[in-house]
Scaffold this motif. Structure first.
Motif, PDB file in Angstrom:
ATOM      1  N   LYS A 130       0.862  -1.183   0.000  1.00  0.00           N
ATOM      2  CA  LYS A 130       0.000   0.000   0.000  1.00  0.00           C
ATOM      3  C   LYS A 130       0.897   1.232   0.000  1.00  0.00           C
ATOM      4  O   LYS A 130       1.922   1.269   0.687  1.00  0.00           O
ATOM      5  N   GLU A 189      -3.622   1.415   5.558  1.00  0.00           N
ATOM      6  CA  GLU A 189      -4.306   0.306   4.900  1.00  0.00           C
ATOM      7  C   GLU A 189      -4.859   0.664   3.528  1.00  0.00           C
ATOM      8  O   GLU A 189      -5.459  -0.170   2.862  1.00  0.00           O
ATOM      9  N   ASN A 190      -4.695   1.939   3.143  1.00  0.00           N
ATOM     10  CA  ASN A 190      -5.220   2.373   1.846  1.00  0.00           C
ATOM     11  C   ASN A 190      -4.089   2.625   0.870  1.00  0.00           C
ATOM     12  O   ASN A 190      -2.968   2.945   1.275  1.00  0.00           O
ATOM     13  N   ASP A 191      -4.406   2.528  -0.402  1.00  0.00           N
ATOM     14  CA  ASP A 191      -3.404   2.757  -1.434  1.00  0.00           C
ATOM     15  C   ASP A 191      -3.544   4.198  -1.927  1.00  0.00           C
ATOM     16  O   ASP A 191      -4.433   4.518  -2.705  1.00  0.00           O
TER      17      ASP A 191
END
Lengths: 367, 425
Positions: B359, B383-385
């Protein structure tokens, strides 16, 4: 084991014996009180104090003591012994702090004497517990999107517990201060990016110190009161849980993804911990002996923007993760509490006798 | 005065002060309007690509919107904002094909001066990409568009407008050039996969010439910028670098800089930057000079693509020398270069930091012309891209960063970040 039983039995028997003896003494003292009243009515005043003394020292119940000292006060007034009369009236108030003379029932000199005294409590303490809900009042909508967003705030239940103290300036007016610990909650539902939803359920804990002026009606078993004042609030914590849902409804093939729930997380990064409000409220006290039960309804009008002004700026928190930015908002609070109120009665002589109302009372009773 | 009256009066005074300090729209700090992260997009997923700042303080962002979850439809998405991040309008350009935005530039010369060029690539068929140039006005209306398909498959990376009206497209061909014989010096010549491509357009958007510059398995022109009366093209490739870097390995890319006046094929001066045993692929080259220098940023990695680091090189504007070069971001996580822009006294470099879960976070670093870091900032959720796209400095020194953020792990949205000159909100 046998010895223990013996001791317990002895205590029980002693207790019963003491009660029986006290009961017998009260019956004796009731007779003594009747005799003293008879002596008073017959105009034989000089023997009354010595007649009542044994029972005054140990035998009267609270109610008997009130009657006895009232009789003694009247006696001393007639014997032209004002100091002893005042002391006796003080004892009346100690026996029953809420006793008041009545121009229709009591001799006028006793009524005037009573106006030199009060048993009104200077301090009273109370404790309470109850529920609340917190309306959010938005000062400025902050859109995390370049486009306007639609925010709706919903009410959620909370609860609070607290206690306080009244300082009575008069029988009617008091200044009160409290320490209150409250748990509040609200829900925000945001529609953005056309149809996407982001729902925040936030739970806060507060320590609140309200200070207010209270007016209380003092007659009857149910005594209403009202108040207004200021409060400072310290936000101890705010945690929020987010539910997001992507909904592309305008597409030819609409897409609605399942709701995604975040873990509970602190929002204190974007909160002002010190906040202010004004408050109004009121309630009713129900007399229970010399104390009270009460129900209280209160509304805090939040004055402070509880959101820090950088809510639209965040390096790694809820803004980059979820696209959440707080509106600038004040928070109100409506609460209902149930509590117990205990006044500390303080029988004392006044610096200035309150005799203005006596004549009014006489006129009223003569009508 | 009776004590209670005194207290009540005190309470009234304090109460008045409380009321006086009631927070309203008029007295709250407007910092949230001035410094922010704002998201753009509607239905679909939106990927940011580039932006320009107009003289009136407005910002035009170009990106790609993707509709659908299984069958994807991609279109060029344009949004215009003010400096408070408020969206003024947005447009989705129509197309018969999936199309992705690549660049936006203001037109500074020729009959369309004052309008804007949007460079995009559309999928004409499987593995066949063509270039489209669209002219829009300041309201986002598409005035005209031109397709470039002189090779089977080609892809544009940047467009450059000049005051004379001439325009340059930089990019690459992605079809196999079977006729190339320029790799004969390599031990094992592989098929030519890519050539870099430079197209010179007249002010009427017709092709004046195009150069497909081979000699590499993989390579691409990244940007073309004016330098005096000449031009610099910045590229990367795994070609032999005229014995400056005797690299025989396949896919051993380096940064290439060439100065040309007319024909880029016969460039007058060449500079190279990179290491012998590692791969350096350029992704961006600064549009404007800073203190007579230009800066390029890319990604350095092993030949297999592992151990990615952000790599940058600063060259003189005459290409007389490489002033500074090397890895600018490395560590426990990996990094990939994204964009570079010249600010008033420093370069603003944008990269993606890639964690072990693959990520990305947006990583901004401000550096001197000697590539000495001044400060850096990171944006994004673990947890995000999230990934960067572009950066620019406003006239007052504030910083604008463009990127794409994945919200709640569910959707991508274009993100515009506005910071103070020191990188704080």
């Amino acid at each position: 084991m046998g010895f223990l039983k013996f001791i317990v039995g002895l205590i029980i028997i002693s207790g019963i014996s003491i009660r029986v003896i006290a009961q017998e003494e009260r019956i004796d003292c009731e007779q003594t009180l009747a005799m003293a009243t008879e002596e008073f009515n017959s105009g034989r005043f000089y023997g009354i104090p010595s007649l009542l003394k044994p029972c005054v020292d140990r035998g009267f119940s609270r109610e008997q003591k009130q009657r006895a000292f009232l009789l003694l006060a009247q006696t001393y007034l007639l014997l032209d012994d004002p100091i002893s009369a005042e002391n006796s009236y003080l004892e009346v108030l100690r026996a029953n702090p809420e006793f008041e003379t009545d121009t229709a029932l009591h001799p006028i000199d006793l009524v005037y004497l009573s106006k030199k005294f009060t048993a009104d409590p200077i301090f009273a303490v109370f404790a309470k517990v109850g529920g609340n809900t917190s309306p959010v009042r938005v000062i400025q909508t902050v859109s995390p999107s370049g486009q306007p967003v639609n925010n709706e705030y919903g009410l959620r239940p909370g609860f609070q517990i607290g206690g306080g103290v009244d300082y009575n300036f008069t029988r009617f007016i008091a200044i009160s201060a409290e320490a209150e610990f409250g748990f509040t909650s609200y829900k925000k539902t945001q529609t953005r990016f056309s149809d996407d939803l982001l729902e925040l359920t936030a739970n806060q804990s507060w320590a609140t110190i309200p200070v207010y002026v209270k007016y209380t009606f003092t007659k009857g078993n149910f005594r209403p009161y009202g108040y207004g004042g200021l409060a400072v609030h310290f936000l101890n914590s705010e945690n929020g849980k987010f539910i997001s849902q992507k909904r592309d409804l305008s597409d030819l093939n609409p897409v609605i993804l399942p709701e995604k729930e975040s873990t509970n997380r602190s929002l204190m990064e974007f909160r002002n911990t010190f906040n202010r409000s004004i408050l109004i409220g009121g309630g009713v006290r129900y007399k229970y002996g010399l104390d009270y039960f009460f129900v209280d309804v209160r509304y805090y009008f939040g004055l402070s923007n509880i959101v820090s002004s950088s809510s639209s700026a965040d390096y790694t928190g809820v803004l980059p993760e979820l696209g959440h930015a707080d509106d600038m908002f004040r928070m109100d609070n409506l609460s209902i509490s149930f509590g117990y109120y205990h006044p500390f009665y303080n029988p004392r002589k006044l610096k200035q006798a309150r005799t203005k109302s006596v004549l009014r009372g006489i006129n009223k009773s003569s009508k | 005065m009776k004590p209670y009256r005194f207290f009540v009066e005190c309470l009234l005074i304090v109460g008045s002060l409380f009321l006086f300090t009631c927070d309203t729209k008029n007295n709250i700090d407007p910092v949230f309007k001035n410094y922010f992260i704002k998201y753009y997009g509607e239905d679909g997923n939106h990927e940011a690509k580039d932006f320009i700042i107009n003289d009136d303080g407005t910002v035009i962002i170009v990106g790609t919107v993707t509709f659908g979850q299984t069958v994807l439809t991609k279109r060029v998405y344009i949004v215009k904002t003010d400096l408070e991040g408020n969206e003024l309008w947005n447009k989705t350009l129509g197309s018969d094909f999936n199309e992705e935005a690549a660049d936006i530039e203001p037109i500074v010369g020729g009959p369309d001066a004052g309008n804007f060029l949007i460079l995009s690539n559309f999928d004409k068929a499987t593995d066949q990409t063509n270039i489209r140039l669209t002219v829009i006005n300041s309201s986002g209306d598409s005035l005209r568009s031109f397709n470039y398909a002189q090779y089977l498959s080609l892809r544009g990376k940047s467009v450059t407008s000049t005051t004379s009206g001439v325009m340059y497209l930089a990019g690459l061909t992605t079809d196999i050039d079977a006729g190339s014989d320029k790799n004969v010096l390599l031990n094992t010549p592989p098929p030519i996969l890519e050539d870099y491509l430079i197209i010179r357009l007249r002010s009427d958007y017709s092709i004046e010439f195009d150069d497909r510059i081979g000699g590499s398995y993989e390579g691409s022109a990244v940007n073309i910028v004016p330098s005096g009366s000449s031009f610099i093209y910045a590229a990367y490739s795994d070609e032999l670098t005229s014995s400056n870097l005797p690299d025989n390995n396949e896919h051993e890319h380096n940064f290439i800089f060439r100065l040309f006046s007319n024909n880029p094929t016969s460039a007058a001066v060449s500079l190279f930057s990179g290491s012998l045993n590692l791969d350096e692929k350029m992704v961006a080259f600064s549009d404007k000079p800073l203190l007579n220098t230009y800066c390029a940023i890319g990604t350095q990695s092993d030949f297999n693509g592992a151990n990615r680091k952000a790599y940058a090189a600063v060259v003189s504007s005459t290409l007389s020398s490489v002033i500074a070069e090397g890895v600018v971001l490395s560590g426990a996580n990996e990094y990939e270069g994204v964009a570079v822009a010249a600010a008033s006294t420093s370069y603003m470099l944008l990269a993606n930091e890639i964690n072990t879960a693959n990520k990305r976070d947006i990583f901004f670093v401000k550096m001197s012309t000697g590539l000495v870091p001044e400060f850096n900032i990171k944006f994004g959720a673990v947890e995000n891209d999230d990934r960067g796209a572009a950066a620019a400095e406003l006239p007052n020194g504030d910083i604008l960063i463009l990127g794409t953020m994945q919200l709640a792990g569910q959707q991508d949205k274009i993100a515009l970040i506005k910071l103070r000159p020191n990188g704080t909100f």
